[in-house]
Every structure is written in C-alpha cells, then in structure tokens.
Enzyme design. Structure first.
Site, PDB file in Angstrom:
ATOM      1  NE  ARG A 201      -3.595  -2.482  -0.048  1.00 27.81           N
ATOM      2  CZ  ARG A 201      -3.273  -3.616  -0.673  1.00 27.81           C
ATOM      3  NH1 ARG A 201      -2.134  -3.701  -1.356  1.00 27.81           N
ATOM      4  NH2 ARG A 201      -4.064  -4.658  -0.626  1.00 27.81           N
TER       5      ARG A 201
ATOM      6  CB  SER B 214      -9.226  -3.037   3.232  1.00 29.21           C
ATOM      7  OG  SER B 214      -9.501  -4.270   2.618  1.00 29.21           O
TER       8      SER B 214
ATOM      9  CD  GLU C  15      -6.019  -0.144   2.410  1.00 26.43           C
ATOM     10  OE1 GLU C  15      -6.567  -0.311   1.313  1.00 26.43           O
ATOM     11  OE2 GLU C  15      -5.609  -1.088   3.117  1.00 26.43           O
TER      12      GLU C  15
END
Length: 300
Positions: free
Chosen positions: A175, A225, A295
């Site tokens: 990420r 997510s 996130e």
C-alpha cells in the site's frame, strides 16, 4: 479565495467545472460536504497548466480519481478538486503493453485486457478505483499487486514538468509507492501483461468477483478495507477477535460480513466513521497490542 481566473483558464482548456460540488457524489463512502469547484481534467497538459495556476495563486486543491480510498469531511473542502476521471481515461494497447491515462478505471483496464486475451490483471478486477489511484497506493488483492505488472508511469513533478519513471524506481511495497504523500500527480500508467486465453481470463475474473461479493459487504458504501494489514497479523482477524463486528457509531458500522470493512448504513457522516475507527483502534490496541493504521486518506 477568488477562483474566477482559474475557471476562465479551465474554460480555455476545455475542462469541465462544477462549482460548489458535493463530494458525496464522488466518494465511494457517499458522504462529504461541498468543494469550491470540481475540475474534470482532460489531458496531462491541461493538468500541468491548472496546477501551475493553482500554486502561483495560492489556491488550495485536492486530487480525486474514483474516490474509493478517501474520507471527505462533512464540512466540505475549502478549495478546488482536480478530478482524474472519465474525461481522462483513454486506454491504448500495443502488443503486451497497455498504457492507461490515470483516470481510467482499473476494472475497465481489466475488461480490455480480457477482451484482447491478455492475462495478469484478473485478481485486480473489482477493485473500485482508477489505475492512477491503484498505482499511487500499490493496490492489490488475492496475492496480486500493481507492482507485479507496472512497467512505467508518467507524472507531473513539483516544477510542473511531465516526467517518466520506471517501476524499479517507484519504491513499491504494501500500500505504498514513491508517490504516496507527495504532490506529484500520476498522469499515465503502463503495464505489461502476457498472452492468455480470453475465456480462461474471464472465468478467473468472474471467480474473483464471486469471492468479493460473497465475502465483502459490496452492497453498502465503503472505502474498501478500512485498516492496513499490520505486520504479523490481519486487521479483520484482530477486529473479529475483539468482538467488534457490528459495532456502530451513528450510521457507520463495522461490517458483520467482513470485519475489515467499516460501512455506511445509509446515513453515516465522516465524523461517524472517524469516531468508529478510533474506537476500533483503541480496543484492538488494548486487547491485542496491535496498532491499526487507517488505509483511506482524509481529504482536508
């Protein structure tokens, strides 16, 4: 903040401008107040000129693609939003190389690849973002990531030059990319795929979507997510172990279907989501010792 000159420039460049635009229409979580104006980018050259004007005149700005990894404030954004979307979404294919303008949907690129018998993107099918956003955060699913297929990209640097960068210089990890947290704006992405059978590729894509729909709460607005995977464990596992499935704050809820998702039950605000995430983080830290990290990025 006077943006009349900026609107004139956008008109000259052929970029559509929507004044006082509600961000809830452009965020997959489906909440957020208005921005001063939303500008639909139509080319890398237009983006370069608009960015230079914005910075020369001290105008606050933000960047959006599909809005799938973003939290937008209930009070709105006191600046302009540059939208890299449908007006900047061309996809070109040359052999096993596919070059996409950054506003192209990742799903659209997957479908084009399947139609041409090119394999390598199947596990990315269904990720609700643009290809520019996918590279920005090195999006991935089911063991595949953008770093597995990306070859190069073009971006606008801090001096408003359009530059190229190769994959090996992108610092791609979980990420994260070299673009994360920086002002450089991705304008195109080139990926390399392999020859495959269109029917087999389509079957793999369908299987991927079946996994998503059976395990993820796709029927509710969310940002995907909600927490990054902590080293040594999984956010969803930790949240479930702490008995937090179904925990709510206002209209926000930890999904009962997949505890890694915070969802909008239909009337959630950004404040609801942030309060719920804060509660989850505190409880997980107290009970397991793991510190969960959000996130989605907060547009502010």
């Amino acid at each position: 903040m006077d943006i009349s000159g900026l609107i004139e420039l956008c008109d000259k460049l052929g970029c559509r401008v929507t004044p006082e635009c509600s961000l809830s229409e452009y965020i997959t979580f489906k909440f957020g107040g208005p921005c001063r104006a939303l500008i639909s980018i139509n080319s890398a050259e237009s983006a370069k000129e608009i960015l230079k004007y914005i910075k020369d005149n001290g105008i606050k700005y933000g960047v959006l693609g599909r809005g799938s990894n973003i939290l937008a404030s209930d009070e709105g954004f006191d600046g302009v939003i540059l939208l890299f979307g449908g007006d900047f979404a061309e996809i070109e294919v040359n052999g096993d190389l596919m070059t996409c303008q950054s506003g192209a949907l990742l799903a659209a690129a997957c479908v084009r690849a399947q139609q041409l018998g090119l394999t390598g993107m199947e596990n990315l099918f269904g990720i609700p973002g643009t290809i520019g956003g996918a590279l920005y955060m090195n999006a991935g699913a089911y063991g595949s990531e953008m770093k597995d297929i990306v070859v190069s990209a073009e971006y606008i640097d801090d001096d408003f030059n359009i530059r190229s960068i190769n994959a090996e210089d992108m610092d791609l990890s979980y990420r994260h990319s070299v673009f994360s947290g920086k002002n450089n704006i991705i304008t195109s992405v080139t990926i390399r795929l392999k020859e495959g059978d269109p029917d087999e590729i389509k079957e793999a894509m369908n299987e991927c979507m079946h996994k998503r729909s059976s395990k993820q709460p796709l029927e509710y607005p969310s940002a995907g997510s909600t927490f990054k995977r902590p080293e040594g464990s999984y956010a969803s596992l930790l949240i479930e172990q702490c008995g937090l499935k179904g925990l709510t704050c206002g209209g926000a809820m930890v999904s009962e279907k997949h505890s890694g998702f915070v969802i909008n039950k239909g009337f959630a605000t950004c404040a609801d989501v942030l309060e719920l995430c804060d509660k989850v983080q505190k409880i997980v830290k107290e009970k397991t010792g793991y510190q969960l990290e959000l996130e989605p990025e907060i547009l502010k």
